[in-house]
Write a protein that holds these residues in place. Structure first.
Motif, PDB file in Angstrom:
ATOM      1  N   PRO A 142       0.831  -1.194   0.000  1.00  0.00           N
ATOM      2  CA  PRO A 142       0.000   0.000   0.000  1.00  0.00           C
ATOM      3  C   PRO A 142       0.867   1.245   0.000  1.00  0.00           C
ATOM      4  CG  PRO A 142       0.057  -1.009   2.169  1.00  0.00           C
ATOM      5  CD  PRO A 142       0.735  -1.963   1.239  1.00  0.00           C
ATOM      6  N   ALA A 143       0.212   2.402  -0.200  1.00  0.00           N
ATOM      7  CA  ALA A 143       0.964   3.650  -0.362  1.00  0.00           C
ATOM      8  C   ALA A 143       1.842   3.953   0.833  1.00  0.00           C
ATOM      9  CB  ALA A 143      -0.019   4.805  -0.607  1.00  0.00           C
ATOM     10  N   TRP A 144       1.347   3.617   2.072  1.00  0.00           N
ATOM     11  CA  TRP A 144       2.119   3.992   3.261  1.00  0.00           C
ATOM     12  C   TRP A 144       3.419   3.225   3.373  1.00  0.00           C
ATOM     13  CZ3 TRP A 144       3.143  -0.157   6.281  1.00  0.00           C
ATOM     14  CH2 TRP A 144       2.275  -1.240   6.185  1.00  0.00           C
ATOM     15  N   GLY A 145       3.553   2.096   2.684  1.00  0.00           N
ATOM     16  CA  GLY A 145       4.742   1.279   2.830  1.00  0.00           C
ATOM     17  C   GLY A 145       5.620   1.228   1.614  1.00  0.00           C
ATOM     18  N   ARG A 146       5.416   2.135   0.662  1.00  0.00           N
ATOM     19  CA  ARG A 146       6.146   2.004  -0.586  1.00  0.00           C
ATOM     20  C   ARG A 146       7.613   2.379  -0.485  1.00  0.00           C
ATOM     21  NH1 ARG A 146       1.078   4.161  -4.145  1.00  0.00           N
ATOM     22  NH2 ARG A 146      -0.052   2.182  -4.102  1.00  0.00           N
TER      23      ARG A 146
ATOM     24  N   LEU B 257      -1.140 -10.759   4.640  1.00  0.00           N
ATOM     25  CA  LEU B 257      -2.242  -9.994   5.173  1.00  0.00           C
ATOM     26  C   LEU B 257      -3.223 -10.908   5.885  1.00  0.00           C
ATOM     27  CD1 LEU B 257      -2.804  -7.707   2.078  1.00  0.00           C
ATOM     28  CD2 LEU B 257      -1.685  -7.097   4.221  1.00  0.00           C
ATOM     29  N   PRO B 258      -3.401 -10.732   7.208  1.00  0.00           N
ATOM     30  CA  PRO B 258      -4.384 -11.533   7.925  1.00  0.00           C
ATOM     31  C   PRO B 258      -5.792 -11.106   7.561  1.00  0.00           C
ATOM     32  CG  PRO B 258      -3.460  -9.847   9.365  1.00  0.00           C
ATOM     33  CD  PRO B 258      -2.704  -9.781   8.060  1.00  0.00           C
ATOM     34  N   ASP B 259      -6.747 -11.994   7.755  1.00  0.00           N
ATOM     35  CA  ASP B 259      -8.130 -11.681   7.426  1.00  0.00           C
ATOM     36  C   ASP B 259      -8.788 -10.984   8.600  1.00  0.00           C
ATOM     37  OD1 ASP B 259     -10.654 -11.472   6.506  1.00  0.00           O
ATOM     38  OD2 ASP B 259     -11.115 -13.615   6.556  1.00  0.00           O
ATOM     39  N   HIS B 260      -8.769  -9.653   8.575  1.00  0.00           N
ATOM     40  CA  HIS B 260      -9.372  -8.879   9.652  1.00  0.00           C
ATOM     41  C   HIS B 260     -10.855  -8.648   9.430  1.00  0.00           C
ATOM     42  CE1 HIS B 260      -5.721  -7.874  11.859  1.00  0.00           C
ATOM     43  NE2 HIS B 260      -5.129  -7.819  10.688  1.00  0.00           N
TER      44      HIS B 260
ATOM     45  N   ALA C 263      -7.301  -3.804   2.289  1.00  0.00           N
ATOM     46  CA  ALA C 263      -7.378  -2.456   2.859  1.00  0.00           C
ATOM     47  C   ALA C 263      -7.638  -2.504   4.355  1.00  0.00           C
ATOM     48  CB  ALA C 263      -8.472  -1.652   2.156  1.00  0.00           C
ATOM     49  N   LEU C 264      -8.534  -3.399   4.777  1.00  0.00           N
ATOM     50  CA  LEU C 264      -8.807  -3.534   6.209  1.00  0.00           C
ATOM     51  C   LEU C 264      -7.574  -4.029   6.963  1.00  0.00           C
ATOM     52  CD1 LEU C 264     -12.379  -5.110   6.113  1.00  0.00           C
ATOM     53  CD2 LEU C 264     -11.767  -2.760   6.720  1.00  0.00           C
TER      54      LEU C 264
ATOM     55  N   ARG D 298      -1.631  -0.698  10.681  1.00  0.00           N
ATOM     56  CA  ARG D 298      -1.216   0.644  11.070  1.00  0.00           C
ATOM     57  C   ARG D 298      -1.708   0.978  12.474  1.00  0.00           C
ATOM     58  NH1 ARG D 298      -2.860   4.504   6.197  1.00  0.00           N
ATOM     59  NH2 ARG D 298      -2.090   6.071   7.659  1.00  0.00           N
ATOM     60  N   HIS D 299      -2.901   0.490  12.821  1.00  0.00           N
ATOM     61  CA  HIS D 299      -3.401   0.670  14.190  1.00  0.00           C
ATOM     62  C   HIS D 299      -2.448   0.011  15.193  1.00  0.00           C
ATOM     63  CE1 HIS D 299      -6.545   1.152  17.301  1.00  0.00           C
ATOM     64  NE2 HIS D 299      -6.133  -0.034  17.724  1.00  0.00           N
ATOM     65  N   SER D 300      -2.021  -1.205  14.885  1.00  0.00           N
ATOM     66  CA  SER D 300      -1.073  -1.906  15.764  1.00  0.00           C
ATOM     67  C   SER D 300       0.246  -1.161  15.859  1.00  0.00           C
ATOM     68  CB  SER D 300      -0.828  -3.331  15.252  1.00  0.00           C
ATOM     69  OG  SER D 300      -2.004  -4.098  15.307  1.00  0.00           O
ATOM     70  N   ALA D 301       0.682  -0.590  14.739  1.00  0.00           N
ATOM     71  CA  ALA D 301       1.921   0.185  14.761  1.00  0.00           C
ATOM     72  C   ALA D 301       1.794   1.395  15.674  1.00  0.00           C
ATOM     73  CB  ALA D 301       2.291   0.626  13.351  1.00  0.00           C
TER      74      ALA D 301
END
Length: 609
Positions: A302-306, A323-326, A360-361, A367-370
């Motif tokens: 995603p854009a935040w990690g490019r 990616l885990p299934d959130h 996306a989720l 990012r919330h965990s970060a």
């Protein structure tokens, strides 16, 4: 301390030989024994920290310094002495003649070290970790700057104990909530980032990060934004080392990649197993070389990690996020939503909100965990920025009253409270409480938790009367839902009692404290820390009511219990003896008070030395 060259009447500081996040290191001479030593001086506690922070730091320092001084292994830096001088904590260590791995990389223009050196360093560090892990000691902050290679080739790990000052501060309930920063993002294990259980395998993960870096020249996840690095550790598979350096033996590559497994169970069992694998034991299954088969195209970041890179010439598209299934458990009520579109022929037509993709989720959850991890590191401003951004994106994707959106809003309010913005925090917690009541119901635990935080914020702002009203209603709901003896009910009642005292309603505060103390003694035990806190509140209320003889009896009881349970020189026990001495002063028993103050001072001095 720099102005006073001789400290502790023994160690003469000569020159600064290193600086870091915890303080600075001096070359010094031990004048008692006539030998050169290194003295590490920890930074003094700044004015933004309260007295309890100072007490916790000193308590933790003494505990961990004793741990470090007990370690005797050629791969662990020897600790000779520790203490406090003019308010600065210091540690006396052997003086090492060599360079740490970070310095070696810098001197080598960040080119990787020779493969033989990588293996030799791995073997020696594994030996040292095996020794410490077998004694139940985990380093928790292993990184290149904490591993020194001496001129004779010996490799030593530094900062055992001191590296742990901020980690596991909650070993005792009396040492929680300090916000001491701990950990280095480039070398933190996923379980450290997620706040999970930490054992010796966390050190193995950190060592894997170190070995990856000295073998390739960069950490496995490299970015200027700390939270992006944290997400890399949690969700991204690192590039194989041989992609960047084909001459690395297959068994070395596979061992390092196994060290970097996302779960502890996927890593080598222990440091001795690691040693065997790094030396290439017979029968070790070989992983296929990168050139044997063309890898599948990885999913784009995603854009935040490019900007997140792995290895020497890694690109964004070379990283493959896991990616885990959130979305499991999310219902259409939360994933579809509705929005108004322009009306046709005078009618109002509502359309469904597009369902967010699982990817996306997952990114938002990561990012919330970060953001939570940055908070655990004490980096509240950065954590707040992350949570605000995630909250905005979750609101756009899921709606303002979705539980995930409200969870982010809650964390935003929490970071505001930790950065001194009490008014903004109060507004944030109120909005979350209202949103959770609409979305989850008035009786949901998350709704009640947000209401409790509203009360805390009101108290901090001096609005005790409003806090009393809030806690009174919250106690009624907690009692109805969970009963009068539930810990959360008693927690809310404690908040009520404190604010009753702030409004001068001391008879009522005394009644609350007595009943809470009795109930906690019955459910938690008479020696439990929460029980003793409530017992002390009884004495505080008695003192405000000028019932000093009764207060003295309670203060003495609390002090005696803490002496017995924690030891007479524990900070909580010493604080109780100070309470007792103050009470003696109020009763006119000045000689006894002075004698008790002297005993407390002597015990504190003994702990310092």
């Amino acid at each position: 301390m720099a102005e006073s060259r001789l400290i502790h009447d023994r160690y003469r500081l000569e020159e600064v030989i290193g600086r870091g996040g915890m303080g600075e290191v001096w070359r010094a001479v031990d004048e008692s024994l006539g030998r050169s030593v290194a003295v590490k001086c920890l930074k003094p506690v700044g004015p933004h920290h309260d007295a309890s922070f100072s007490t916790v730091l000193r308590e933790r320092f003494r505990r961990e310094a004793r741990v470090a001084a007990a370690l005797q292994h050629r791969g662990v830096t020897v600790v000779h002495d520790f203490g406090e001088y003019e308010g600065v904590l210091f540690l006396v260590m052997e003086l090492l003649d060599g360079r740490n791995l970070s310095q070696l990389l810098e001197e080598n223009a960040h080119e990787p070290l020779p493969v033989d050196d990588v293996v030799e360093i791995a073997v020696q560090v594994a030996d040292a970790l095996a020794y410490t892990h077998e004694r139940g000691i985990v380093h928790r902050d292993l990184k290149p700057a904490n591993i020194v290679r001496l001129t004779d080739g010996t490799v030593k790990i530094c900062d055992f104990g001191i590296a742990r000052l901020g980690e596991n501060i909650g070993t005792s309930s009396r040492l929680t909530g300090t916000g001491i920063a701990m950990g280095t993002p480039h070398y933190m294990s996923p379980e450290q980032i997620g706040g999970g259980h930490i054992d010796h395998r966390s050190d193995l993960y950190s060592l894997g990060c170190v070995l990856y870096e000295i073998a390739t020249g960069v950490p496995p996840f490299d970015d200027e934004d700390a939270w992006a690095v944290l997400i890399g550790h949690r969700d991204t598979v690192p590039q194989p080392l041989r992609v960047h350096r084909p001459e690395i033996p297959e068994h070395v590559q596979q061992t390092v990649l196994d060290l970097l497994a996302k779960t502890p169970d996927g890593r080598p069992a222990d440091a001795r197993d690691l040693r065997l694998r790094m030396t290439g034991p017979r029968g070790l299954p070989a992983a296929p070389a990168p050139s044997a088969a063309r890898p599948a195209a990885p999913a784009p970041l995603p854009a935040w990690g490019r900007r997140l890179t792995g290895g020497h010439h890694a690109t964004a598209t070379a990283l493959r996020p896991v990616l885990p299934d959130h979305t499991a458990g999310l219902t259409g009520e939360w994933t579809t939503g509705t929005a108004v579109r322009p009306a046709l022929a005078g009618q109002t037509v509502r359309r469904e909100r597009p369902t967010p993709s699982p990817e996306a989720l997952a990114v938002l959850a990561g990012r919330h965990s970060a953001g939570l991890s940055l908070g655990r590191l004490g980096r509240w401003e950065e954590a707040g920025e992350v949570h605000r951004a995630v909250a905005a994106e979750r609101e756009h994707a899921l709606g303002a009253d979705h539980p995930d959106t409200l969870a982010s809003r809650y964390e935003v309010a929490f970071t505001l409270s930790r950065t001194g913005r009490a008014e903004d925090a109060l507004d944030g917690f109120r909005r979350v409480a209202d949103g959770r009541e609409r979305a989850l119901g008035a009786d949901h635990p998350d709704t009640l938790a947000a209401r409790y935080e509203v009360g805390i914020s009101l108290g901090r702002l001096g609005r005790a009367a409003e806090a009393v009203d809030l806690y009174t209603a919250l106690i009624a709901d907690r009692t109805r839902l969970s009963g009068p003896d539930d810990p959360e009910t008693l927690r809310a009642r404690h908040g009520l009692g404190v604010n009753l005292g702030r409004t001068g309603r001391w008879p009522e505060a005394l009644e609350q404290a007595r009943d809470i103390s009795t109930r906690r003694a019955r459910t938690l035990g008479p020696d439990h820390p929460d029980t003793l806190v409530s017992h002390r509140e009884v004495a505080v209320a008695l003192g405000w009511l000028a019932r000093w003889p009764e207060a003295l009896t309670v203060y003495t009881s609390v002090a005696g219990t803490r002496d017995r349970v924690l030891g007479p020189d524990h900070p909580d026990a010493l604080a109780s003896r100070n309470d007792e001495a103050h009470c003696l002063e109020q009763l006119g028993r000045h000689e006894e008070a002075v004698e008790l103050y002297r005993r407390v001072a002597a015990l504190r001095d003994r702990r310092a030395h």
